[in-house]
Design an enzyme around this catalytic site. Structure first.
Site, mmCIF file in Angstrom:
data_model
loop_
_atom_site.group_PDB
_atom_site.id
_atom_site.type_symbol
_atom_site.label_atom_id
_atom_site.label_comp_id
_atom_site.label_asym_id
_atom_site.label_seq_id
_atom_site.Cartn_x
_atom_site.Cartn_y
_atom_site.Cartn_z
ATOM 1 N N ASN A 11 -50.980 -60.703 -59.010
ATOM 2 C CA ASN A 11 -52.165 -60.761 -60.215
ATOM 3 C C ASN A 11 -51.110 -60.503 -61.230
ATOM 4 O O ASN A 11 -51.795 -61.301 -62.649
ATOM 5 C CB ASN A 11 -53.088 -60.563 -60.178
ATOM 6 N N ARG A 18 -55.698 -63.638 -67.026
ATOM 7 C CA ARG A 18 -56.110 -63.517 -65.610
ATOM 8 C C ARG A 18 -57.663 -61.680 -67.621
ATOM 9 O O ARG A 18 -57.447 -61.393 -67.756
ATOM 10 C CB ARG A 18 -56.020 -62.622 -64.983
ATOM 11 N N ASN A 74 -46.475 -50.861 -62.447
ATOM 12 C CA ASN A 74 -47.508 -51.272 -61.760
ATOM 13 C C ASN A 74 -47.855 -51.812 -61.026
ATOM 14 O O ASN A 74 -48.038 -52.926 -60.046
ATOM 15 C CB ASN A 74 -48.042 -51.908 -63.178
ATOM 16 N N GLU A 98 -45.885 -45.153 -62.894
ATOM 17 C CA GLU A 98 -46.983 -45.495 -62.766
ATOM 18 C C GLU A 98 -47.464 -46.004 -63.579
ATOM 19 O O GLU A 98 -47.652 -45.038 -64.393
ATOM 20 C CB GLU A 98 -47.839 -45.235 -61.272
HETATM 21 C C1 DQA Z 1 -54.700 -52.885 -62.620
HETATM 22 C C2 DQA Z 1 -55.121 -52.003 -61.934
HETATM 23 C C3 DQA Z 1 -55.802 -52.811 -60.391
HETATM 24 O O1 DQA Z 1 -56.671 -51.648 -60.607
HETATM 25 C C4 DQA Z 1 -55.765 -54.210 -60.906
HETATM 26 O O2 DQA Z 1 -56.449 -54.457 -59.640
HETATM 27 C C5 DQA Z 1 -54.643 -54.509 -61.174
HETATM 28 C C6 DQA Z 1 -54.135 -53.990 -63.104
HETATM 29 C C7 DQA Z 1 -54.178 -52.697 -64.658
HETATM 30 O O3 DQA Z 1 -52.498 -52.707 -65.162
HETATM 31 O O4 DQA Z 1 -54.825 -51.825 -64.408
HETATM 32 O O5 DQA Z 1 -54.614 -55.840 -60.810
HETATM 33 O O6 DQA Z 1 -52.938 -52.227 -62.409
#
Ligand code: DQA
Length: 144
Positions: A11, A18, A74, A98
């Site tokens: 996503n 988004r 990520n 991360e």
């Molecule tokens: C995310 C945080 C996650 O919990 C979430 O599912 C995402 C984006 C962030 O970059 O803040 O898709 O990794």
């Protein structure tokens, strides 16, 4: 030339449209552009991929061995669910950073657990697009 692999999980291709109140208005393309400029200035090669598929991310990490010095990832929603991505990182032996745009610890309870953090060198969370720049600076430091 030193090489860093950047992996954007599910996503994140939708960044910009988004939930902008959570993730900001910046697009992934824009983030990638900024990271590339910074990496180039340090003579480091960046390879950047985005995938919505857990197995594909596992495959990419599996092939990174001997090819990359650092991984910036990520894992998005897979942060909280994927033993497979965690094991792939662990098996790769590559120092991994991360990254999260949002502060996962100030959101819903299910986001408070990262399966990736224990196999990462460190985690950066909560600084929006700047999280990636901070992650890149940390990666460059690891390469020194
Ligand atoms: C995310 C945080 C996650 O919990 C979430 O599912 C995402 C984006 C962030 O970059 O803040 O898709 O990794």
């Amino acid at each position: 030339m030193k090489k860093i692999l950047v992996i954007h999980g599910p996503n994140l291709n939708l960044l910009g449209e988004r939930e902008p109140s959570v993730y900001g208005k910046v697009t992934l393309e824009n983030i990638n552009k900024k990271m590339k400029i910074r990496a180039k200035s340090k003579n480091v090669k960046l390879e950047i991929i985005q995938s919505n598929h857990e197995g594909e991310i596992v495959d990419i990490i599996g092939k990174a061995h001997n090819n990359f010095n650092v991984i910036i990832i990520n894992p998005a929603a897979y942060t909280h669910t994927s033993v497979a991505i965690r094991d792939a990182i662990s098996a790769s032996g590559i120092a991994t950073i991360e990254v999260h745009l949002s502060n996962i610890y100030s959101r819903e309870d299910f986001r408070h657990t990262s399966l990736i953090a224990p196999v990462s060198k460190g985690q950066i969370s909560g600084f929006g697009e700047y999280s990636y720049i901070l992650a890149l600076e940390a990666a460059l430091k690891l390469l020194d």
